[in-house]
Design an enzyme around this catalytic site. Sequence first.
Site, short mmCIF file in Angstrom:
data_model
loop_
_atom_site.label_atom_id
_atom_site.label_comp_id
_atom_site.label_asym_id
_atom_site.label_seq_id
_atom_site.Cartn_x
_atom_site.Cartn_y
_atom_site.Cartn_z
N PHE A 123 45.52 -5.77 -21.82
CA PHE A 123 45.25 -4.55 -22.57
C PHE A 123 45.64 -3.35 -21.71
O PHE A 123 45.04 -3.10 -20.67
CB PHE A 123 43.76 -4.49 -22.95
CG PHE A 123 43.46 -3.43 -23.97
CD1 PHE A 123 43.84 -3.60 -25.29
CD2 PHE A 123 42.81 -2.27 -23.60
CE1 PHE A 123 43.57 -2.63 -26.24
CE2 PHE A 123 42.53 -1.29 -24.55
CZ PHE A 123 42.92 -1.48 -25.87
N ALA A 124 46.68 -2.63 -22.14
CA ALA A 124 47.24 -1.55 -21.32
C ALA A 124 46.84 -0.20 -21.88
O ALA A 124 47.53 0.37 -22.74
CB ALA A 124 48.75 -1.70 -21.23
N GLY A 242 34.13 -5.62 -24.59
CA GLY A 242 34.56 -5.90 -23.21
C GLY A 242 33.43 -5.68 -22.23
O GLY A 242 33.29 -6.42 -21.25
N GLY A 340 25.02 -14.01 10.05
CA GLY A 340 26.43 -13.98 10.47
C GLY A 340 27.32 -14.86 9.60
O GLY A 340 28.48 -14.54 9.36
N GLU A 363 36.60 -1.41 -16.95
CA GLU A 363 36.09 -1.33 -18.33
C GLU A 363 35.01 -0.25 -18.47
O GLU A 363 34.04 -0.40 -19.22
CB GLU A 363 35.65 -2.70 -18.83
CG GLU A 363 36.86 -3.63 -18.85
CD GLU A 363 36.78 -4.81 -19.77
OE1 GLU A 363 35.97 -4.81 -20.70
OE2 GLU A 363 37.57 -5.74 -19.55
N1 COS Z 1 33.59 2.73 -31.03
C1 COS Z 1 34.45 3.27 -31.95
N2 COS Z 1 34.89 4.54 -31.88
C2 COS Z 1 34.44 5.29 -30.87
C3 COS Z 1 33.56 4.79 -29.89
C4 COS Z 1 33.14 3.45 -30.01
N3 COS Z 1 32.31 2.90 -29.11
N4 COS Z 1 33.32 5.76 -28.98
C5 COS Z 1 34.01 6.85 -29.38
N5 COS Z 1 34.68 6.55 -30.51
C6 COS Z 1 35.54 7.45 -31.30
C7 COS Z 1 34.72 8.65 -31.79
O1 COS Z 1 34.11 8.35 -33.02
C8 COS Z 1 35.79 9.70 -31.93
O2 COS Z 1 36.53 9.46 -33.10
P1 COS Z 1 36.73 10.62 -34.20
O3 COS Z 1 37.13 11.87 -33.46
O4 COS Z 1 37.82 10.07 -35.06
O5 COS Z 1 35.42 10.76 -34.88
C9 COS Z 1 36.74 9.37 -30.80
O6 COS Z 1 36.51 8.01 -30.44
C10 COS Z 1 36.55 10.26 -29.60
O7 COS Z 1 35.20 10.18 -29.18
P2 COS Z 1 34.68 11.08 -27.97
O8 COS Z 1 34.92 12.52 -28.32
O9 COS Z 1 33.31 10.66 -27.63
O10 COS Z 1 35.73 10.67 -26.85
P3 COS Z 1 35.95 11.18 -25.38
O11 COS Z 1 37.39 11.42 -25.18
O12 COS Z 1 34.98 12.27 -25.05
O13 COS Z 1 35.59 9.88 -24.52
C11 COS Z 1 34.39 8.18 -23.42
C12 COS Z 1 34.47 9.16 -24.61
C13 COS Z 1 34.25 8.90 -22.12
C14 COS Z 1 33.15 7.34 -23.67
C15 COS Z 1 35.63 7.29 -23.44
O14 COS Z 1 36.77 8.05 -23.12
C16 COS Z 1 35.54 6.12 -22.49
O15 COS Z 1 34.96 5.10 -22.81
N6 COS Z 1 36.17 6.23 -21.30
C17 COS Z 1 36.27 5.13 -20.38
C18 COS Z 1 37.50 4.35 -20.66
C19 COS Z 1 37.45 3.03 -19.98
O16 COS Z 1 36.51 2.27 -20.10
N7 COS Z 1 38.52 2.72 -19.25
C20 COS Z 1 38.65 1.47 -18.60
C21 COS Z 1 39.72 0.72 -19.27
S1 COS Z 1 39.73 -0.92 -18.78
S2 COS Z 1 40.78 -1.66 -20.32
#
Ligand code: COS
Length: 384
Positions: A123-124, A242, A340, A363
């Site tokens: 997943f990229a 995840g 140790g 994640e």
């Molecule tokens: N399930 C479904 N949709 C979701 C969701 C969830 N758990 N969380 C947020 N969304 C949707 C929101 O509903 C919103 O959609 P709409 O604007 O269409 O209503 C959209 O995503 C944006 O939500 P939000 O404004 O909360 O997003 P942000 O950019 O502020 O980010 C976080 C929220 C920080 C929680 C998110 O960017 C995140 O999880 N970051 C970490 C990423 C990560 O885990 N990276 C590691 C990758 S390893 S593969």
Amino acid sequence: MAFALTEEQVMIQTMARDFAREVLLPTAAERDCTHEFPRENLLQMGELGFIGMMVPEQYGGAGADTVSYALALSEIAYGCASTAVVVSVHNSICCEAVMRFGSAEQKQHWLPRMTTGECIGAFALTEPNAGSDPSSQRTTAVQDGDDWVINGTKQFITTGQNAGVVIVTAVNDKSKRHRGISAFLVPQGTPGMVVARLEEKLGLKASDTAQLVFEDCRVPKANILGKPGEGFKVAMTCLDGGRIGIAAQSVGVATACLDEAMEFTKTREQFGRAISDFQGIRWKMADMAVQIEAARLLCLNAASLKDLGKRYSTEASMAKLFASEMVQQVAGQAIQMHGGYGFSTEYRAERHYRDARVFTIYEGTSEIQRTVISNNLLGPPQVR
Ligand code: COS
């Protein structure tokens, strides 16, 4: 454990435990040295139903529930954390993305391949400058005739080198920010998708972590996953699942640490008796067991909410936050109890300590889990 498991869930857990302890555990230290991708083990797990575990039987999957999956993944992580992360990303993110957002044709094409262990998913989402904030990603996807053309760089991609299919997110309309991001299925060998580098890491050494560069990488229009602009939703939805996977992985590694610490301290004698007879060790052991049990219950709680079709985003983040922080403590204590010997590669404790370190990072970092939990409690912060 009081969490009421069905007969089937116990059976799946037992099968995973037997496989992990008989096949994965004896060779994990070697894989840690050689960095060899566990290809053969994944094929065997495909036969046993642990790959594509939650994929419906009509597509060749095991049709298992999330609780069974979490139980199995903990067992797999007990045997080999590197193998567990490959299985976790494949099952909880990639298979889930195709199941939830794939067209009928995509499901028919990809899911049967993704249940055998031959075609593992990656997943990229993450980029060199977009980790916790994936909506700021810069990879682009431009429509050209019947194709999408992808350009950009993806960073820290688990199984990036060995995947049969990579789900890639890219910006197709910058003006729409997160609503202008789409997800694409990019099969291995697609011209223009290049493994530019492999990370040298502290742990999880048998799981490759790649930088993928996309240079005019063309995929047919039909390879878009979900609708244009749905890529961020695909990512957020699948990351919730995840995070249950990483919680389960943390529980598995912590349980291994506890078992090994018990075994060592029962046979290690100092001051004329086994060190497991000293209260200092016994109370630490009790604390470790309590922490592991609490993490296990949080993990199974999130999994069962998902199975019930209820909202589980908060609970998945709680489980991931607690379990990944818990294993840092437990792995550290396990080394301390080995003295140790804990610092030596002769015992497994040091590998667990290295492998577990990333659990609070990938994640979604612990800080991001706290953001998700507090946003769900309080609503997003208001800028006044
Ligand atoms: N399930 C479904 N949709 C979701 C969701 C969830 N758990 N969380 C947020 N969304 C949707 C929101 O509903 C919103 O959609 P709409 O604007 O269409 O209503 C959209 O995503 C944006 O939500 P939000 O404004 O909360 O997003 P942000 O950019 O502020 O980010 C976080 C929220 C920080 C929680 C998110 O960017 C995140 O999880 N970051 C970490 C990423 C990560 O885990 N990276 C590691 C990758 S390893 S593969």
